[in-house]
Design a protein around this motif. Structure first.
Motif, PDB file in Angstrom:
ATOM      1  N   UNK A   1      19.521 -10.451  -0.421  1.00 25.49           N
ATOM      2  CA  UNK A   1      20.695 -11.206  -0.860  1.00 25.49           C
ATOM      3  C   UNK A   1      21.783 -10.292  -1.393  1.00 25.49           C
ATOM      4  N   UNK A   2      21.377  -9.101  -1.854  1.00 25.61           N
ATOM      5  CA  UNK A   2      22.349  -8.157  -2.410  1.00 25.61           C
ATOM      6  C   UNK A   2      23.018  -7.295  -1.347  1.00 25.61           C
ATOM      7  N   UNK A   3      22.736  -7.573  -0.073  1.00 26.91           N
ATOM      8  CA  UNK A   3      23.258  -6.739   1.004  1.00 26.91           C
ATOM      9  C   UNK A   3      24.786  -6.705   1.001  1.00 26.91           C
ATOM     10  N   UNK A   4      25.331  -5.504   1.294  1.00 24.48           N
ATOM     11  CA  UNK A   4      26.781  -5.336   1.406  1.00 24.48           C
ATOM     12  C   UNK A   4      27.249  -5.456   2.847  1.00 24.48           C
ATOM     13  N   UNK A   5      26.326  -5.751   3.772  1.00 18.11           N
ATOM     14  CA  UNK A   5      26.618  -5.724   5.201  1.00 18.11           C
ATOM     15  C   UNK A   5      27.677  -6.758   5.577  1.00 18.11           C
ATOM     16  N   UNK A   6      28.741  -6.277   6.242  1.00 16.52           N
ATOM     17  CA  UNK A   6      29.795  -7.144   6.740  1.00 16.52           C
ATOM     18  C   UNK A   6      29.761  -7.272   8.262  1.00 16.52           C
ATOM     19  N   UNK A   7      29.421  -6.173   8.960  1.00 15.91           N
ATOM     20  CA  UNK A   7      29.454  -6.145  10.422  1.00 15.91           C
ATOM     21  C   UNK A   7      28.103  -5.652  10.921  1.00 15.91           C
ATOM     22  N   UNK A   8      27.474  -6.436  11.821  1.00 22.10           N
ATOM     23  CA  UNK A   8      26.199  -6.052  12.435  1.00 22.10           C
ATOM     24  C   UNK A   8      26.285  -6.307  13.930  1.00 22.10           C
ATOM     25  N   UNK A   9      26.136  -5.238  14.720  1.00 20.50           N
ATOM     26  CA  UNK A   9      26.213  -5.336  16.182  1.00 20.50           C
ATOM     27  C   UNK A   9      24.981  -4.699  16.796  1.00 20.50           C
ATOM     28  N   UNK A  10      24.096  -5.530  17.352  1.00 22.48           N
ATOM     29  CA  UNK A  10      22.882  -5.064  18.037  1.00 22.48           C
ATOM     30  C   UNK A  10      22.927  -5.417  19.516  1.00 22.48           C
TER      31      UNK A  10
END
Length: 934
Positions: free
Chosen positions: A202-211
């Motif tokens: 829940x504390x993730x700072x991730x804004x962009x994820x491309x797999x």
């Protein structure tokens, strides 16, 4: 002078003494810090010089980097911290660098915060250690391979990681989601495989994820929505199954969601409408079913929606015209009903694609209210009635495609008001009347396709005004009159097909019409051209006879008054006639031989066991013989029996085709699913039952979107059956070489087929399976036009035989076979498949067969294309049915890739993984997909 420890200690009790000591020590500390800083700066210089020595620099970008320098801050691509003078950034995009990343050099740059080396040719694996402080790492569009190192999950300072467009494989490392500073992660365009680990905090700072564009499989992680700050998520073009995880509904800030090109199934969840910030939604190319939820209208910010190539049903949702959408594609589904456009809408739509559905009714006149519409595609539906005259009010319309409908009536002359129209595609309808001369006002037209209608009258002279025109197809109508001489002014013309009409007179005089293919003007009895030895004078030329008994010109004319009594004159046979006679004799011998063999096979088959639920031309097993029947084995869930109507098995009426291994029939399972059944005709060559079952079960484990799934098998000593998924779209061979007069694959379709076949072979090779028999007839197209590779790995069912026997039995299509196969001392490896793939690539691009037999010559496609490339005229080799709407620069790249794959030396051919990466790089360089012309 440095005070002693005792003096320092004793002075601690006296404030005045302490102050004096501090003033004495301060200059020394400054000097020591400066010395240390200078040493670190020199270390940076040394590290960069080591980096330079470890890579190749053909463009000379690193030439100013010299070990004699005191500082590196002025060097190209190098930035330093203004306070410390340390190197904190290294940026060399598209610098032409190659070689491996020097690990030791990077570790010496311990103040490095940013490493940007995209679009180079760096190879090898990623370093297993990186500078601890690095915050931004961009190594995209290189040639890096190997697994993602676990060290990435310990780079606590990492803010952005971009490794897209490489050849990385293996799994996504655990723990990478827990990096506290990570905001952007791009691993797209690689060969990553396996399931994606969960554990999104829940504390993730991730804004962009491309797999996207990998080989990832399994379910989408259920907790991906726990990364509550996500704004962009793209997992498209993988092998994901299941549905969309419900945790996504909590991503209130999600702007872009892409999951195209997977195998996701189930109904579209209504909670998508709760993602209020969503602007882009792409779920195309999956297996979603049911109606499109009306709740999606809750996404008030939607700009682009692509739900194409699924199995969605129901009517067109009203929110398509009610939101601020700019681009909508619902193509390739099973939507039905009338297309209803509200007349008072304020739609912002620029692109609307409803092709490949079951829409009916008329094209509504209110379509003109879509005043911003640029692209309208209604092709492959069941729409009827006349084209509305209001189309002329669509001032921004660039592309209109209504191909393959049931439209009737005249083409409205108001079409001439669409002055920016670039493509008008109306093939295969029931349009009547004349081609309106107002079409000459559409000065921007590059493609005009009115073929397969019922148009009459002459071709309007005004078409000569369309100076940008590249492709014209008016074939299969009832047009009459002559071709306007104004057509000779069309300098950009590449395709002009008027075959199967009632035209007459001379062809216009221009280079294009002097060299026009016969197929473009065939079946017009009155068309003629003096430039093509076909004058319109109506005088038939005298016959030319080869007379060996005279010493004059062998092409001399014979008088028509030669008496018939000289019929006894000696007849000299031409080379082609001799070949025909010999060929005919061989065919007769072959027919006799096959007949004898078939009788033997039928005799043997009458004693072989066939499943009681199956029947064939030779009869079915009686209940008395069921005890000795073979066993039908299915690898997946579902009924292993065939329906009562399964008399289709081995029924010649349901025969789909024949190949080197056997004959393929269509049958139906009890649950209604169609399957393709291959009856092997190499029974005498097949290995033992145990070895056969072991090999078949191995092939049955292959699962890939572009590979035809082996569903099961049946074994007796004299009858072996392989049961595959049924692919309805026919073979690539048929689409390239037999569908004359019908739509030919577009550039984007052909490119997609090449990529799909490459992915399939890469998957097979990764699992140790050599296809061995790759050719266009073994590549089938599904209902969405995507390639499915079949007949893979069947050579493993046979014992080791003489290569000549195998080549004549299996590799029956001459031209695909790698040259090393004829050498007994060279092993047959995956490189043979790569050679066949290269030939297939050239076949797809050129539309020509790998080998063409002319009357007195044999033309090998690889040789023709290679010569054209060397002479700088690749465009001459491209399939003329490709109407020019593609980048020739891209085409040349793919041609070169095909020729590299067909190198005579196996070691010079790339691996299929490398081929996939190259193709993905070309795909990623395409700014927007080229529109289909036909």
């Amino acid at each position: 002078m440095i005070p002693s420890a005792a003096a320092t200690s004793s002075s601690s009790s006296c404030p005045m003494a302490t102050a004096v000591a501090a003033r004495l020590l301060l200059p020394l500390a400054v000097v020591l810090a400066a010395a240390a800083g200078a040493g670190a700066v020199n270390d940076d210089v040394l590290a960069l010089v080591v980096f330079k020595s470890g890579v190749s620099d053909p463009m000379g970008r690193l030439a100013p980097w010299s070990e004699d320098a005191d500082r590196a801050c002025a060097w190209p691509g190098v930035s330093c911290d203004a306070r410390t003078g340390r190197v904190d950034a290294l940026a060399l995009p598209a610098a032409g660098l190659s070689g491996r990343l020097p690990r030791s050099a990077l570790l010496r740059l311990d103040a490095l915060l940013s490493l940007l080396l995209p679009s180079n040719n760096l190879s090898g694996s990623l370093p297993d250690a990186l500078p601890l402080r690095v915050r931004v790492l961009d190594l995209s569009a290189n040639a890096l391979s190997g697994y993602l190192p676990a060290v990435l999950a310990s780079c606590q300072s990492l803010v952005s990681l971009n490794l897209s467009g490489n050849r990385l494989s293996g799994p996504v490392p655990d723990g990478i989601w827990s990096l506290p500073s990570l905001r952007s992660l791009d691993l797209s365009g690689n060969q990553l495989s396996g399931s994606v680990p969960g554990g999104f905090p829940r504390s993730s700072s991730l804004r962009v994820l491309d797999l996207s564009r990998n080989l990832l499989e399994g379910d989408i992680p259920a907790d991906v929505g726990e990364a509550g700050l996500l704004k962009s998520l793209d997992i498209g073009h993988n092998l994901f199954t299941g549905g969309l995880p419900e945790s996504l509904r909590g991503l209130s800030g999600l702007i872009s969601l892409g999951a195209s090109g997977n195998a996701l199934a189930g109904e579209l969840p209504a909670w998508i409408g709760e993602i209020a910030a969503l602007e882009r939604l792409d779920l195309s190319g999956n297996r979603f079913v049911g109606a499109i939820p009306a709740d999606i209208s809750g996404c008030k910010n939607l700009v682009e929606v692509d739900l194409s190539r699924n199995a969605l049903t129901g009517e067109l949702p009203s929110w398509v015209f009610g939101l601020a959408l700019q681009r909508v594609s619902l193509a390739g589904n099973a939507l039905s009903g009338w297309v209803k456009v509200p007349g008072d809408n304020a739609s912002a739509l620029q692109e609307l694609d409803l092709s490949g559905n079951a829409f009916s009714g008329v094209i509504p006149p209110e379509v003109a209210s879509l005043s911003r519409l640029q692209h309208l595609n209604l092709s492959s539906n069941s729409m009827s009635g006349q084209l509305p005259a209001t189309i002329g009010q669509m001032a921004l319309l660039e592309v209109m495609d209504v191909t393959r409908n049931q439209l009737s009536g005249n083409i409205p002359p108001e079409i001439g008001a669409t002055v920016v129209l670039r493509k008008l595609l109306m093939r295969r309808n029931s349009l009547t009347g004349v081609i309106p001369p107002q079409i000459g006002n559409c000065r921007s037209l590059i493609a005009l396709d009115l073929s397969q209608n019922k148009l009459t009258g002459p071709i309007p002279v005004t078409i000569g005004n369309l100076i940008s025109l590249q492709m014209v197809d008016l074939s299969e109508n009832k047009l009459n009159g002559t071709l306007p001489v104004e057509l000779s002014k069309l300098a950009s013309l590449r395709v002009f097909n008027v075959s199967h009409n009632l035209l007459s007179g001379n062809l216009p005089m221009s280079h294009f019409f002097d060299t026009i293919p016969d197929s473009f003007i065939s079946d017009n009895a009155g068309l003629c051209s003096s430039q093509r030895d076909n004058s319109c004078s109506g005088v038939m030329p005298k016959p030319i006879v080869f007379n060996p008994n005279i010493s004059t010109d062998p092409l001399s004319e014979v008088s028509p008054t030669v008496p018939s009594s000289r019929h006894h004159k000696k007849i000299i046979l031409s080379i082609s006639t001799l070949i025909a006679i010999v060929g005919g004799a061989m065919i007769i011998v072959g027919v006799i031989t096959i007949t004898v063999l078939n009788r033997r096979v039928r005799t043997a088959a009458s004693h072989s066991a066939v499943p009681a639920a199956l029947s064939d031309d030779y009869g079915s097993e009686s209940p008395d013989n069921e005890a000795n029947s073979g066993k039908l084995v299915m690898f997946s869930r579902g009924s292993p029996d065939f329906s009562a109507g399964g008399h289709a098995l081995l029924n010649k009426d349901c025969e789909l085709g024949r190949g080197g291994f056997g004959t393929v029939y269509k049958a139906v399972l009890r649950d209604g699913q169609p399957v393709a059944i291959k009856k092997l005709t190499v029974s005498s060559l097949v290995k033992s039952e145990d070895e056969f079952k072991r090999q078949v079960k191995l092939l049955g484990k292959v699962r890939h979107h572009n590979v035809i799934t082996l569903r099961g098998f049946y074994w007796t000593s004299s009858l072996q059956l392989l049961i595959y998924d049924f692919v309805p779209g026919g073979s690539l061979y048929q689409h390239l070489h037999e569908c004359l007069g019908k739509s030919s694959p577009s550039w984007m379709e052909r490119f997609g087929i090449i990529v799909g076949v490459a992915r399939a072979l890469a998957h097979l090779h990764r699992h140790g399976i050599i296809h061995y028999n790759l050719k266009s007839s073994n590549v089938l197209l599904d209902s969405n036009g995507e390639p499915r590779v079949g007949d893979y790995g069947l050579v493993k069912l046979l014992p080791m035989l003489d290569r000549y026997v195998l080549s004549s039995k299996i590799q029956s299509a001459l031209g695909y076979m790698a040259p090393e196969f004829t050498c007994r001392t060279v092993n047959v490896t995956e490189k043979c498949d790569i050679y066949g793939f290269g030939v297939l690539v050239l076949e797809i691009l050129t539309g020509r067969k790998p080998v063409q037999y002319l009357e007195d010559d044999v033309v090998v496609l690889c040789d023709v294309v290679r010569a054209a490339l060397e002479e700088g005229r690749v465009e001459d080799c491209m399939d003329p049915r490709l109407s020019g709407d593609f980048s020739m620069e891209e085409a040349v790249l793919i041609v070169k890739l095909g020729l590299v794959c067909t190198s005579q030396v196996p070691s010079h051919r790339p691996d299929m993984g490398e081929v996939v990466s190259m193709l993905e790089m070309v795909r990623s360089s395409q700014s927007t997909p080229a529109d289909e012309l036909v």
